[in-house]
Each structure stands twice: as structure tokens, then as C-alpha cells.
Design an enzyme around this catalytic site. Sequence first.
Site, PDB file in Angstrom:
ATOM      1  N   THR A  48       0.827  -1.205   0.000  1.00 15.56           N
ATOM      2  CA  THR A  48       0.000   0.000   0.000  1.00 15.56           C
ATOM      3  C   THR A  48       0.859   1.252   0.000  1.00 15.56           C
ATOM      4  OG1 THR A  48      -1.656  -1.251   1.237  1.00 15.56           O
ATOM      5  CG2 THR A  48      -1.923   1.131   1.193  1.00 15.56           C
ATOM      6  N   TYR A 136       5.647 -13.103   5.496  1.00 11.49           N
ATOM      7  CA  TYR A 136       4.459 -12.600   4.807  1.00 11.49           C
ATOM      8  C   TYR A 136       4.040 -13.599   3.738  1.00 11.49           C
ATOM      9  CZ  TYR A 136       1.743  -9.020   2.200  1.00 11.49           C
ATOM     10  OH  TYR A 136       0.770  -8.308   1.550  1.00 11.49           O
ATOM     11  N   LYS A 164       2.161 -12.714   8.727  1.00  8.60           N
ATOM     12  CA  LYS A 164       1.042 -12.022   8.080  1.00  8.60           C
ATOM     13  C   LYS A 164       0.449 -12.987   7.060  1.00  8.60           C
ATOM     14  CE  LYS A 164      -0.334  -8.057   5.278  1.00  8.60           C
ATOM     15  NZ  LYS A 164       0.123  -6.941   4.412  1.00  8.60           N
ATOM     16  N   ILE A 206      -2.732  -6.239   9.779  1.00  6.04           N
ATOM     17  CA  ILE A 206      -2.028  -5.247   8.971  1.00  6.04           C
ATOM     18  C   ILE A 206      -3.005  -4.820   7.891  1.00  6.04           C
ATOM     19  CG2 ILE A 206      -0.084  -4.833   7.423  1.00  6.04           C
ATOM     20  CD1 ILE A 206       1.589  -6.661   9.150  1.00  6.04           C
TER      21      ILE A 206
END
Length: 296
Positions: A48, A136, A164, A206
Site C-alpha cells: 500500500t 508474509y 502475516k 495489517i
Amino acid sequence: MNKQFQGIYAVVVTPFYEDGTFDVESAKKNLDWLIEQGVQGVCILGATGEYQSISDEEHMAYVKEIVPYVKDRVSVIVGASRERPEDVVKLVNNIKECGAHAAMVLPSFYCHPAQDEIVEHYRYIEEQTQFPIVAYNNPGSAGIEIGQDAFRQIMALPYTAIVKESSGSMQKLTEVLIDAPEKVSVFCGCDNLAYESFADGACGWICMLANVAPKQCVDLYQAVYVEEDLKKGKEIYKEILPALNVLESFPKPVQALKYGLSKKGLNGGYVRRPRMELNEEEKTYLSEAMKFETLR
């Protein structure tokens, strides 16, 4: 659960001027607002935050400017994904030097590594940096999924602090939660699975939407994970689910969030190439679909 890492981490946008340079003052104002709204952490230079669109030198300079500004007020994770693990190490060592609390790392992307190569990727980075790492799992971005056995090995590494989980599979999240040792926090990484993830036991999120709705995201975490009040949490989730669904389906989520910030009187800035700014039709769609006026 690693008690150092829990709650809502807004994965923040990176404001740019029209010429592509960093708008640091807008970034700081946005972070001040998020902290005032009660987020437990921020994630800088995640997807992002357009980490893919900046050079290593720019990454390091931005971290040196932003991390010291917030690190004593809120937990800070910084994205450090690169194809070459040597480049990841360079970025993570700078993140460590600047005082952040963890670095978020994807498996090497594009080359489609085998599972043992994924494990070795994380082992090498942790050995070289000795710094908390967010493992991740995002098959859509990395092009490869971390398998259950590989996850067990990665979570057993000494500096793996967070997972994540962004595969979009609740079964996968449950497997990770069952296997996670006490030292590892498991975070939701899919915006429109937050309620389900907290109910399943994920201790953090997150979160893209927190850029424009930090209070509601914090309230959802508090209701479902902390208070275990599923009914209360579902009412909050219903308020924000349309916006969450947009962010997971609209092809320009970064631009959507930057546009949403402008509706809050803040400044998300411009995007960098290859992204393009929203047209008027897209802005109209987002205003109707995300209902910015209901987000807080």
C-alpha cells in the site's frame, strides 16, 4: 502471541508530490492522525506504501526520515521485500538502525522458489540481520504460497516475530494459528476477512482500511479479539465491510485510499508510475461504494 506485536497496524500510503518526490510533511500529518485515532502500530512501505516503485536508496532515506518520527509513540513495521535476499538484508539493517520494531518480508517473488528455498530465504535474512521479521504469505504478490511445513520451520527461526497471512484462506490461517509457537504473533492480512480472523484467534491486522477508518478498525479488534463479543464486532464489521470488499477487489486500492484521505482533509498525495491517478468515473464509484462519509 508475541506480546510486543498485537492490534491494528495501518499499512500506510506514501504521499508523493506530482514530480514523484516524497511529501514527508503530509506523511507525518497522516501518521499523527492515525496515532491520535488509537492504532497500535503502523506499517511503512508495504505494498500500500508503493515499496515496489522506489529504489533501495529512496527506501533507506524515507525510513531514516519517518521511523524516528513515530517509533517512540507506536509500534513500527517496515516493508523490506526484494527479489535478492542480499538487498533485503541491506534494507533490514537500515530499518534496524533507524529504530523500527520489525521488518516485513515476502518470499523471493517472480522466481517461484521451492519450499526449502523459501525457508532458506528467511533463515539467511534472520542470520544476517538478527532483527524481528514478519513472514508474509501472499501468493498473489509473491507468486508462491508458503506451505504448512515451511511455515513451521520459518516460525521456529529465532527472529520470526509475526506471520502475516494473506492467502485468503481461513483454513490456512487456522493451520498457522495451531502451529504458531508462543513467540510468534499471527496477523490477518486480508481486509475482508478481519472479523473471521480475529474470531479464529489472529491477534493483529495489517490493514489497508485503517488509513481512512482507523477508529472502526480498532473498535473491531477490541470487540472481537479482546472482548470476545462477536455480536458487537459483527455490527462494526457490517459498517465497514463494503469498503473492505472494495479494497480487496478494486484494481487501484492505493489510489482509492489516497482519494479517501482527501475526503478526510488529509493528503495521500500522488502515486508513482506505473500507477495512474483516478479518473472522475472511478472517483464517483469509490465515493458510492466505500461510503467515505461513514468511515471514521
